[in-house]
Scaffold this motif. Structure first.
Motif, PDB file in Angstrom:
ATOM      1  N   ILE A  76       1.000  -1.131   0.042  1.00 43.85           N
ATOM      2  CA  ILE A  76       0.053  -0.003   0.043  1.00 43.85           C
ATOM      3  C   ILE A  76       0.902   1.156   0.030  1.00 43.85           C
ATOM      4  N   ILE A  77       0.582   2.136  -0.922  1.00 43.20           N
ATOM      5  CA  ILE A  77       1.306   3.453  -0.963  1.00 43.20           C
ATOM      6  C   ILE A  77       0.176   4.460  -0.621  1.00 43.20           C
ATOM      7  N   LYS A  78       0.571   5.166   0.690  1.00 44.93           N
ATOM      8  CA  LYS A  78      -0.406   6.454   1.140  1.00 44.93           C
ATOM      9  C   LYS A  78       0.368   7.409   0.777  1.00 44.93           C
ATOM     10  N   VAL A  79      -0.250   8.604  -0.097  1.00 42.56           N
ATOM     11  CA  VAL A  79       0.061   9.740  -0.264  1.00 42.56           C
ATOM     12  C   VAL A  79      -0.753  11.014   0.223  1.00 42.56           C
ATOM     13  N   ALA A  80      -0.139  11.433   1.164  1.00 45.44           N
ATOM     14  CA  ALA A  80      -0.737  12.478   1.946  1.00 45.44           C
ATOM     15  C   ALA A  80      -0.789  13.717   0.946  1.00 45.44           C
ATOM     16  N   LEU A  81      -2.094  14.278   1.020  1.00 48.80           N
ATOM     17  CA  LEU A  81      -2.295  15.512  -0.002  1.00 48.80           C
ATOM     18  C   LEU A  81      -2.770  16.610   0.676  1.00 48.80           C
ATOM     19  N   GLU A  82      -2.688  17.889   0.112  1.00 49.00           N
ATOM     20  CA  GLU A  82      -3.152  19.376   0.668  1.00 49.00           C
ATOM     21  C   GLU A  82      -3.447  20.053  -0.594  1.00 49.00           C
ATOM     22  N   ASP A  83      -4.477  20.697  -0.507  1.00 45.58           N
ATOM     23  CA  ASP A  83      -5.246  21.583  -1.581  1.00 45.58           C
ATOM     24  C   ASP A  83      -4.852  23.044  -1.694  1.00 45.58           C
ATOM     25  N   GLY A  84      -3.889  23.382  -0.547  1.00 48.88           N
ATOM     26  CA  GLY A  84      -3.680  24.962  -0.581  1.00 48.88           C
ATOM     27  C   GLY A  84      -4.640  25.661   0.052  1.00 48.88           C
ATOM     28  N   GLN A  85      -5.715  25.082   0.410  1.00 43.76           N
ATOM     29  CA  GLN A  85      -6.855  25.899   1.151  1.00 43.76           C
ATOM     30  C   GLN A  85      -7.199  25.182   2.437  1.00 43.76           C
ATOM     31  N   GLY A  87      -7.462  22.145   3.100  1.00 39.82           N
ATOM     32  CA  GLY A  87      -8.042  20.867   3.034  1.00 39.82           C
ATOM     33  C   GLY A  87      -6.998  19.770   2.701  1.00 39.82           C
ATOM     34  N   LYS A  88      -7.370  18.638   3.328  1.00 39.03           N
ATOM     35  CA  LYS A  88      -6.192  17.515   3.287  1.00 39.03           C
ATOM     36  C   LYS A  88      -7.004  16.144   3.069  1.00 39.03           C
ATOM     37  N   ALA A  89      -6.425  15.242   2.362  1.00 38.35           N
ATOM     38  CA  ALA A  89      -6.974  14.047   1.905  1.00 38.35           C
ATOM     39  C   ALA A  89      -5.775  13.183   1.727  1.00 38.35           C
ATOM     40  N   SER A  90      -5.989  11.619   1.427  1.00 37.77           N
ATOM     41  CA  SER A  90      -5.101  10.826   1.275  1.00 37.77           C
ATOM     42  C   SER A  90      -5.452   9.927  -0.008  1.00 37.77           C
ATOM     43  N   LEU A  91      -4.363   9.843  -0.778  1.00 42.28           N
ATOM     44  CA  LEU A  91      -4.461   8.939  -2.171  1.00 42.28           C
ATOM     45  C   LEU A  91      -3.757   7.712  -1.681  1.00 42.28           C
ATOM     46  N   TYR A  92      -4.592   6.532  -1.980  1.00 43.84           N
ATOM     47  CA  TYR A  92      -4.060   5.032  -1.894  1.00 43.84           C
ATOM     48  C   TYR A  92      -3.873   4.539  -3.319  1.00 43.84           C
ATOM     49  N   TRP A  93      -2.764   3.677  -3.344  1.00 43.72           N
ATOM     50  CA  TRP A  93      -2.390   2.984  -4.404  1.00 43.72           C
ATOM     51  C   TRP A  93      -2.079   1.563  -3.899  1.00 43.72           C
ATOM     52  N   PHE A  94      -2.717   0.334  -4.492  1.00 49.81           N
ATOM     53  CA  PHE A  94      -2.577  -0.736  -3.738  1.00 49.81           C
ATOM     54  C   PHE A  94      -1.878  -1.712  -4.778  1.00 49.81           C
ATOM     55  N   ASN A  95      -0.733  -2.449  -4.408  1.00 43.85           N
ATOM     56  CA  ASN A  95       0.123  -3.394  -5.132  1.00 43.85           C
ATOM     57  C   ASN A  95       0.800  -2.624  -6.294  1.00 43.85           C
ATOM     58  N   ARG A  96       1.079  -1.443  -6.009  1.00 40.77           N
ATOM     59  CA  ARG A  96       1.944  -0.978  -7.040  1.00 40.77           C
ATOM     60  C   ARG A  96       3.022  -0.018  -6.498  1.00 40.77           C
ATOM     61  N   PRO A  97       3.956  -0.734  -5.774  1.00 37.47           N
ATOM     62  CA  PRO A  97       5.092  -0.017  -5.032  1.00 37.47           C
ATOM     63  C   PRO A  97       5.886   0.843  -5.947  1.00 37.47           C
ATOM     64  N   TYR A  98       6.185   0.419  -7.193  1.00 36.48           N
ATOM     65  CA  TYR A  98       6.922   1.271  -8.104  1.00 36.48           C
ATOM     66  C   TYR A  98       6.357   2.817  -8.429  1.00 36.48           C
ATOM     67  N   LEU A  99       5.105   3.069  -7.995  1.00 36.48           N
ATOM     68  CA  LEU A  99       4.810   4.477  -8.110  1.00 36.48           C
ATOM     69  C   LEU A  99       5.125   5.404  -7.096  1.00 36.48           C
ATOM     70  N   ALA A 100       5.874   4.905  -6.096  1.00 37.12           N
ATOM     71  CA  ALA A 100       6.002   5.716  -4.833  1.00 37.12           C
ATOM     72  C   ALA A 100       7.119   6.878  -5.217  1.00 37.12           C
ATOM     73  N   ALA A 120     -10.719   8.597   8.808  1.00 36.22           N
ATOM     74  CA  ALA A 120      -9.472   9.323   8.582  1.00 36.22           C
ATOM     75  C   ALA A 120      -9.535  10.571   7.728  1.00 36.22           C
ATOM     76  N   GLY A 121     -10.756  10.930   7.053  1.00 33.98           N
ATOM     77  CA  GLY A 121     -10.636  11.849   6.387  1.00 33.98           C
ATOM     78  C   GLY A 121     -11.035  11.445   4.940  1.00 33.98           C
ATOM     79  N   LEU A 122     -10.867  12.405   4.138  1.00 36.99           N
ATOM     80  CA  LEU A 122     -11.034  12.265   2.643  1.00 36.99           C
ATOM     81  C   LEU A 122     -10.143  11.519   1.958  1.00 36.99           C
ATOM     82  N   ARG A 123     -10.698  10.464   1.147  1.00 32.60           N
ATOM     83  CA  ARG A 123      -9.804   9.517   0.490  1.00 32.60           C
ATOM     84  C   ARG A 123     -10.032   9.109  -0.649  1.00 32.60           C
ATOM     85  N   PHE A 124      -8.913   9.085  -1.969  1.00 30.66           N
ATOM     86  CA  PHE A 124      -9.139   8.991  -3.150  1.00 30.66           C
ATOM     87  C   PHE A 124      -8.302   7.240  -3.406  1.00 30.66           C
ATOM     88  N   SER A 125      -9.059   6.483  -4.168  1.00 34.58           N
ATOM     89  CA  SER A 125      -8.425   5.242  -4.310  1.00 34.58           C
ATOM     90  C   SER A 125      -7.771   5.455  -5.742  1.00 34.58           C
TER      91      SER A 125
END
Length: 367
Positions: A76-85, A87-100, A120-125
């Protein structure tokens, strides 16, 4: 450049040609008519606070941190995101470690996805095609209120390269491009010329231009479909089916007389028109349209009765077994009193049941 093989485009390598071919882009015209998959402007962007669960929107974000961890056999890759306003969110990638390595801290991203809200908050898969790197140039264009387009890219064809190829196709193919829609028809529907619509589709100055292009290209699809249907109709009219149907037969008369309700004027008219079509030597080509409960089924039953009177069997096709069973009960109720046997044949029946049903269907049965 000609509308020939894509290898004729400026500087296209064999590897790029193969990658484009996998996208269905084999000629210059393929590139011309494959519009960008994203059209983005500042007005289309949402903040994380404005995100609605299940609704796909565009979001602009910056990578704050990246974490990689395992859960059993799952990477699992968890990318913590901010929108500059704020806001916070998390982007998750599964079984793609090479994307880190694609998500370094401070990287600017553009997302188009339908997020979900977790404790835990807003989540993007993460999924293919849902995230693009936002270059400095694109970010500046968005800040100026300009529209930015994104094509479908690959590991071989970068976004910048895809834009270059599209621009080359526009430059070389638009001059002299023939328009299949006559000018009189375009004027009647306030449509731009095809070349202008393609230019606006690839390089719109704003949403108004993009909407004009989208409307024109959608019109072309419907226009060509109508032409194809018209040609098919003419071709069918020239065919001699050799099976004229008998009208006014015993079973048709018995069917109409046994109906437990009076037919409306529209139903009587359409039944008469259908009967005339069936009596012709050319195949019938008819679409019956009406609201739910308007009586389309009784008109179909009348056509079946004409076929049975003429010594043929008829088939009513349904997309599901549940609907087939509903039709079976309806047609048995409508046609049974006229002495027309009705049977049901479905894919769910066993082989033995089908063997019993099929011979019976040849004896004046309706399925």
């Amino acid at each position: 450049m000609t509308p020939g093989r894509v290898e004729g485009l400026p500087g296209v390598t064999p590897a790029e040609a193969r990658s484009l071919a996998r996208l269905g882009l084999k000629t210059a015209d393929d590139l011309l008519f494959r519009l960008p998959r994203w059209h983005v402007s500042r007005s289309a962007l949402k903040t994380f606070a404005e995100a609605r669960e299940g609704r796909a929107d565009f979001f602009r974000a910056t990578v704050n941190s990246v974490g990689i961890f395992r859960k059993g056999r799952l990477h699992i890759i968890k990318v913590a995101l901010e929108d500059g306003q704020g806001g916070k969110a998390s982007l998750y990638w599964f079984n793609r470690p090479y994307l880190a390595s694609d998500y370094r801290r401070g990287a600017a991203l553009l997302l188009r996805d339908a997020p979900s809200r977790a404790p835990a908050g807003l989540r993007f898969s993460g999924r293919a095609g849902s995230v693009e790197r936002l270059s400095v140039e694109d970010a500046a264009a968005l800040d100026r209120g300009e529209m930015v387009v994104y094509y479908r890219a690959t590991t071989v064809i970068t976004q910048e390269r895809a834009r270059t190829l599209a621009a080359a196709a526009l430059q070389e193919r638009l001059p002299g491009l023939e328009d299949p829609v006559p000018e009189a028809i375009r004027a009647r529907h306030a449509l731009p010329a095809l070349a202008e619509a393609l230019r606006q589709g690839h390089r719109p100055s704003g949403w108004a231009e993009w909407e004009r292009a989208r409307r024109r290209l959608a019109f072309d699809q419907l226009f060509l479909l109508q032409l194809a249907l018209g040609l098919r109709r003419e071709k069918l009219a020239a065919i001699r089916k050799g099976r004229p149907y008998t009208t006014g037969g015993v079973k048709s008369s018995a069917f109409l007389a046994s109906l437990p309700f009076p037919l409306t004027g529209a139903q009587r008219r359409v039944i008469a028109e259908t009967t005339v079509d069936l009596a012709r030597e050319s195949p019938m080509n008819r679409l019956l349209q009406g609201d739910v409960g308007s009586g389309k089924t009784v008109i179909a039953a009348a056509a079946i009765a004409v076929a049975v009177d003429s010594g043929y069997q008829a088939a009513v096709l349904a997309p599901t077994e549940i609907l087939a069973e509903q039709h079976f009960r309806t047609f048995r109720r409508l046609l049974g009193p006229a002495g027309i046997q009705v049977g049901l044949l479905t894919g769910g029946k066993g082989k033995a049941e089908k063997k019993q049903q099929i011979p019976a269907s040849a004896r004046d049965e309706v399925m």
